[in-house]
Design an enzyme around this catalytic site. Structure first.
Site, short mmCIF file in Angstrom:
data_model
loop_
_atom_site.label_atom_id
_atom_site.label_comp_id
_atom_site.label_asym_id
_atom_site.label_seq_id
_atom_site.Cartn_x
_atom_site.Cartn_y
_atom_site.Cartn_z
N GLU A 217 0.92 -1.11 0.14
CA GLU A 217 0.01 0.09 0.09
C GLU A 217 0.80 1.19 -0.24
OE1 GLU A 217 -2.90 -0.41 -0.70
OE2 GLU A 217 -3.58 -2.36 0.15
N CYS A 251 -1.95 9.12 3.03
CA CYS A 251 -1.32 8.50 1.60
C CYS A 251 -2.26 8.80 0.59
CB CYS A 251 -1.01 6.91 1.71
SG CYS A 251 -2.33 5.94 2.27
#
Length: 475
Positions: A217, A251
């Site tokens: 990720e 993110c």
């Protein structure tokens, strides 16, 4: 092998030995582990939020409760609700006439074994316990390595996990970059990493030496396409919220705006208004987080100065006219960059902070071309009421996920897979896809009692039965 590496290897071997010895485990055992993880978060929520606030220097305990604790508890409950359905074998079809002859085929989703989880500092509880919930749902054991940047939170997690789980179920490893590197080199059955693309490449390289499958990720520059049909006031506030929550250290935070050239002034004004409304003060505002370290803070300042030196217009949103230069709080106000060019660092690096470049376009195709000319982002956001334009943007671009007319929200939908594509990541968790990510899809064929190989002409000497099977197959 160093002492710490040897200890980690020992824990891995204990977990793998316990995993093998206990197969097959009942679903009730998995359920119990998830319930214990949920109870740990609920019982120690305030202590974990306090630790996160101390690690950041300033971080809203209510924000931590919402993003790190409550959201992760909800996801644990989601896993409990769907566990039985996810774990059911899947019946598969067979070629005629095998079913009539009594043959059967199925896929069983079986645990992989021991899963390593390398989690980051920006949401230190959510991004360690979130994947853990689904790792446990799939029937695996887990070793967690949280970030050294949130040292107090990591140590508290270690203590709480030690009290809640046997070491052969779940273990937390703490330490600096050398420990993280050694952790990534362990021969896990699967490895989950959340962090930067640059570090993700190193993690994948280390895992590849042991042929360990990975879920990465990562991040990237998640663009916001603002269509001409957008409600700019709504868009401005929602973009400001997504960019300023956790001081942009997300993110999936909106990284830069793509705005029609005729609406640039109005869009920038709308973002400014949204920021001022949400955060009328910054320095003394407990709802606004600090940048996690001095190094990260300096990097953001350098991005702004690089853009300024190369001709960008820098707009600092400072509603209360506070003195940031003489503060040691590591707080940074929303800083909008106009007239940006592609040679600026702010348009090349993932920003990961409250800096928002604004790039204009004259045609929607220009915005699409810009997105496609760069690495595929983790998220993509579209604002507008023109459904045809929305579908053009979504159909001609690629990203890990999408939210329309807002930002960030797709990651909080438990039933949607969360993951990247290309440089923004590999694999996903959340949803049924996450359960399968941490499971091995084991194909099982149950042969019929009759001699199928003889009927089909598979046995030599080959003859008419073989020819008949070939003709039927190719018909």
């Amino acid at each position: 092998m160093s002492g710490e590496a040897a200890r980690m290897q020992h824990v891995l071997e204990r977990q793998r030995g316990a995993f093998v010895a206990s197969r097959p485990e009942r679903l009730a055992v998995r359920r119990n582990r998830i319930e214990r993880a949920v109870r740990l978060l609920k019982d120690h929520a305030e202590a974990l939020c306090a630790a996160m606030a101390e690690d950041f220097g300033s971080r809203s305990q209510r924000q931590s409760m919402m993003t790190d604790i409550a959201g992760t508890v909800r996801f644990g409950k989601y896993c409990l609700k769907h566990l039985e359905g996810w774990a059911k074998p899947s019946r598969r079809s067979l070629d005629f006439p095998l079913p009539l002859l009594g043959a059967r085929a199925e896929v069983r989703y079986e645990p992989k074994g021991v899963v390593g989880i390398l989690s980051p500092w920006n949401f230190p509880v959510n991004l360690s316990f979130g994947p853990l919930m689904q790792v446990l749902a799939a029937g695996n054991r887990a070793m967690l390595k949280p970030s050294e940047f949130t040292e107090r939170t990591s140590e508290l997690l270690r203590q709480l996990v030690e009290r809640t789980f046997a070491e052969e179920e779940v273990a937390v490893i703490t330490g600096g970059p050398d420990v993280a590197q050694a952790f990534s080199e362990l021969p896990f059955d699967h490895l989950v990493f959340t962090g930067s693309t640059q570090t993700g490449r190193k993690v994948m390289e280390a895992a590849a030496r042991n042929l360990v499958p990975v879920t990465l990720e990562l991040g990237g520059k998640s663009p916001v396409v603002v269509g001409r049909s957008a409600d700019l006031a709504k868009a401005g506030e929602r973009i400001a919220l997504g960019k300023m929550m956790n001081a942009g250290q997300i993110c999936l935070a909106p990284d830069y705006l793509l705005v029609h050239e005729s609406q640039e002034d109005a869009m920038v004004a709308a973002v400014e208004l949204g920021a001022r409304t949400l955060y009328p003060t910054v320095l003394a505002n407990d709802d606004y987080a600090s940048i996690v370290t001095d190094r990260h803070h300096q990097r953001l300042q350098d991005l702004v100065e690089d853009a300024r030196d190369k001709g960008a217009e820098v707009v600092v949103v400072n509603p209360a006219d506070e003195d940031f230069a003489n503060s040691n709080a590591r707080k940074m106000p929303l800083t909008i960059l106009r007239k940006v060019t592609d040679d600026m660092r702010a348009m090349q690096e993932e920003i990961f902070g409250p800096v928002l470049p604004v790039k204009t376009y004259s045609r929607t195709e220009e915005a699409i071309d810009h997105i496609n000319a760069n690495d595929r982002p983790l998220g993509l956001y579209y604002f507008g009421n023109d459904r045809a334009e929305q579908e053009v943007v979504l159909g001609r671009t690629a990203s890990g996920g999408v939210t329309t007319n807002d930002v960030l929200f797709h990651v909080s939908m438990d039933d949607l897979p969360f993951g990247g594509t290309g440089a923004s990541g590999i694999g996903s968790y959340h949803g049924p896809e996450g359960f399968r990510e941490f499971s091995h899809a084991r194909s099982i064929y149950h042969q019929a009692r009759v001699d199928v190989a003889k009927l089909a002409g598979f046995k030599p000497p080959y003859g008419p039965a073989t020819d008949r099977t070939v003709r039927m197959t190719m018909k």
